[in-house]
Design a protein around this motif. Structure first.
Motif, short mmCIF file in Angstrom:
data_model
loop_
_atom_site.label_atom_id
_atom_site.label_comp_id
_atom_site.label_asym_id
_atom_site.label_seq_id
_atom_site.Cartn_x
_atom_site.Cartn_y
_atom_site.Cartn_z
N ILE A 1 -12.88 -23.76 -17.72
CA ILE A 1 -12.48 -22.80 -18.74
C ILE A 1 -11.07 -23.21 -19.15
N THR A 2 -10.92 -23.60 -20.41
CA THR A 2 -9.63 -24.10 -20.90
C THR A 2 -8.88 -23.07 -21.74
N GLU A 3 -9.62 -22.06 -22.23
CA GLU A 3 -9.00 -21.06 -23.09
C GLU A 3 -9.74 -19.74 -22.94
N VAL A 4 -8.98 -18.64 -22.93
CA VAL A 4 -9.55 -17.30 -22.90
C VAL A 4 -8.83 -16.46 -23.94
N ASN A 5 -9.58 -15.98 -24.92
CA ASN A 5 -9.03 -15.13 -25.99
C ASN A 5 -7.78 -15.74 -26.63
N LEU B 1 -14.64 -11.29 -24.17
CA LEU B 1 -14.03 -12.54 -23.76
C LEU B 1 -14.56 -13.67 -24.62
N ARG B 2 -13.66 -14.39 -25.25
CA ARG B 2 -14.01 -15.58 -26.03
C ARG B 2 -13.44 -16.76 -25.26
N LEU B 3 -14.34 -17.50 -24.60
CA LEU B 3 -13.93 -18.61 -23.75
C LEU B 3 -14.17 -19.94 -24.43
N LYS B 4 -13.27 -20.87 -24.20
CA LYS B 4 -13.51 -22.28 -24.55
C LYS B 4 -13.73 -22.97 -23.21
N VAL B 5 -14.83 -23.67 -23.10
CA VAL B 5 -15.20 -24.31 -21.84
C VAL B 5 -15.37 -25.81 -22.10
N ALA B 6 -14.70 -26.62 -21.26
CA ALA B 6 -14.80 -28.08 -21.39
C ALA B 6 -15.90 -28.58 -20.45
N ARG B 7 -16.78 -29.36 -21.00
CA ARG B 7 -17.90 -29.94 -20.25
C ARG B 7 -17.34 -30.92 -19.23
N CYS C 1 -16.82 -5.38 -21.66
CA CYS C 1 -16.30 -4.03 -21.93
C CYS C 1 -16.84 -2.99 -20.95
N ALA C 2 -18.07 -3.17 -20.47
CA ALA C 2 -18.67 -2.21 -19.55
C ALA C 2 -18.23 -2.43 -18.11
N GLY C 3 -17.36 -3.41 -17.87
CA GLY C 3 -16.83 -3.64 -16.53
C GLY C 3 -17.70 -4.52 -15.64
N LYS C 4 -18.70 -5.16 -16.21
CA LYS C 4 -19.57 -6.03 -15.42
C LYS C 4 -18.83 -7.31 -15.03
N ARG C 5 -19.14 -7.85 -13.88
CA ARG C 5 -18.48 -9.06 -13.37
C ARG C 5 -18.93 -10.31 -14.13
N MET C 6 -18.03 -11.27 -14.23
CA MET C 6 -18.39 -12.54 -14.85
C MET C 6 -19.36 -13.30 -13.95
N GLY C 7 -19.17 -13.20 -12.64
CA GLY C 7 -20.09 -13.84 -11.71
C GLY C 7 -19.83 -15.32 -11.49
N ILE C 8 -18.56 -15.72 -11.55
CA ILE C 8 -18.24 -17.12 -11.27
C ILE C 8 -17.12 -17.20 -10.24
N ASP C 9 -17.12 -18.27 -9.47
CA ASP C 9 -16.01 -18.60 -8.58
C ASP C 9 -15.28 -19.76 -9.22
N ARG D 1 -2.46 -16.25 -17.01
CA ARG D 1 -2.90 -15.50 -18.19
C ARG D 1 -4.40 -15.61 -18.36
N LEU D 2 -4.97 -16.79 -18.09
CA LEU D 2 -6.42 -16.96 -18.18
C LEU D 2 -7.12 -16.01 -17.21
N VAL D 3 -6.63 -15.97 -15.98
CA VAL D 3 -7.21 -15.08 -14.96
C VAL D 3 -7.06 -13.63 -15.37
N ASP D 4 -5.87 -13.26 -15.85
CA ASP D 4 -5.61 -11.88 -16.26
C ASP D 4 -6.58 -11.45 -17.37
N GLU D 5 -6.77 -12.30 -18.36
CA GLU D 5 -7.69 -11.99 -19.46
C GLU D 5 -9.11 -11.82 -18.94
N CYS D 6 -9.52 -12.68 -18.02
CA CYS D 6 -10.89 -12.62 -17.47
C CYS D 6 -11.12 -11.36 -16.64
N GLN D 7 -10.07 -10.83 -16.06
CA GLN D 7 -10.21 -9.64 -15.22
C GLN D 7 -10.25 -8.34 -16.03
#
Length: 162
Positions: free
Chosen positions: A131-135, A154-160, A85-93, A143-149
Motif C-alpha cells: 500500500i503506497t497511498e491512502v486517501n 479508503l482510497r488505496l493505491k497498491v503497488a504490485r 464507514c461501518a467500522g469493519k476491519r480491513m483484514g490485513i497484516d 499517516r497511512l496507518v492512521d488513515e487505515c484505522q
C-alpha cells in the motif's frame, strides 16, 4: 502477525511498530503552517522583467512519467476502494519497516478479502503487494496507518509485487 502501531509512552506523536522500530507522525509541517498563512496574505511585488534573462526549457518527459500521467498513477499501481464507514476491519497484516509503505503480509477475513471476491483480476490484492497511498497521503507510514484505522472511505493505491 505484525503489531498495530500505538503511541509510545512518553513520546507524543511517536509510534512503535514491530521489533522496536519507531517512526514519528509529526513532520514539522504544523509548525510552519501559521507562518505560511501569514506569508500568503502579504502583498508581493511582481517579478522583474529582464529581457536578457534566459530560461531553460523543461526537461523532456520519460516514458515512465508519461505512463504514470496517462494511467492516473504509477505504472505498477492499482486502486482499491474500501468502505470502512461501518467500522469493519480491513483484514490485513502489514509490515511498515521501510517507513514509506505498508507491505501486505497476510490477508484475513475483512474488507480486503471481500474486495478480492469481486475485483477484476488486475486489481486483486495479493500478499507482498505494498500500500503506497491512502486517501492521497504517501510516504508517511504513520499517516497511512492512521488513515487505515479510521472508519471512513479508503482510497488505496497498491503497488504490485515485482
Amino acid at each position: 502477525q505484525v503489531a498495530p502501531l500505538t503511541p509510545e509512552r512518553g513520546s507524543p506523536g511517536a509510534f512503535q511498530g514491530t521489533m522496536g522500530s519507531v517512526s514519528s507522525c509529526c513532520s514539522g509541517s504544523d509548525v510552519n503552517l501559521e507562518s505560511e498563512i501569514r506569508e500568503s496574505k502579504m502583498e508581493k511585488e511582481p517579478p522583474l522583467k529582464d529581457s536578457n534573462l534566459e530560461i531553460a526549457p523543461p526537461p523532456a518527459a520519460s516514458r515512465d512519467d508519461l505512463r504514470e500521467k496517462s494511467s492516473g498513477g504509477r505504472a505498477n499501481e492499482y486502486e482499491v476502494v474500501l468502505d470502512k464507514c461501518a467500522g469493519k476491519r480491513m483484514g490485513i497484516d502489514v509490515d511498515h519497516k521501510d517507513g514509506k509503505t505498508l507491505l501486505i503480509e497476510c490477508i484475513n477475513d475483512g474488507l480486503v478479502k471481500e474486495w478480492n471476491e469481486t475485483a477484476p483480476p488486475g486489481q486483486k490484492v495479493a500478499i507482498n503487494d505494498r500500500i503506497t497511498e491512502v486517501n492521497g497521503f504517501r510516504e508517511e507510514v504513520a499517516r497511512l496507518v492512521d488513515e487505515c484505522q479510521r472508519d471512513q472511505m479508503l482510497r488505496l493505491k497498491v503497488a504490485r509485487a515485482c
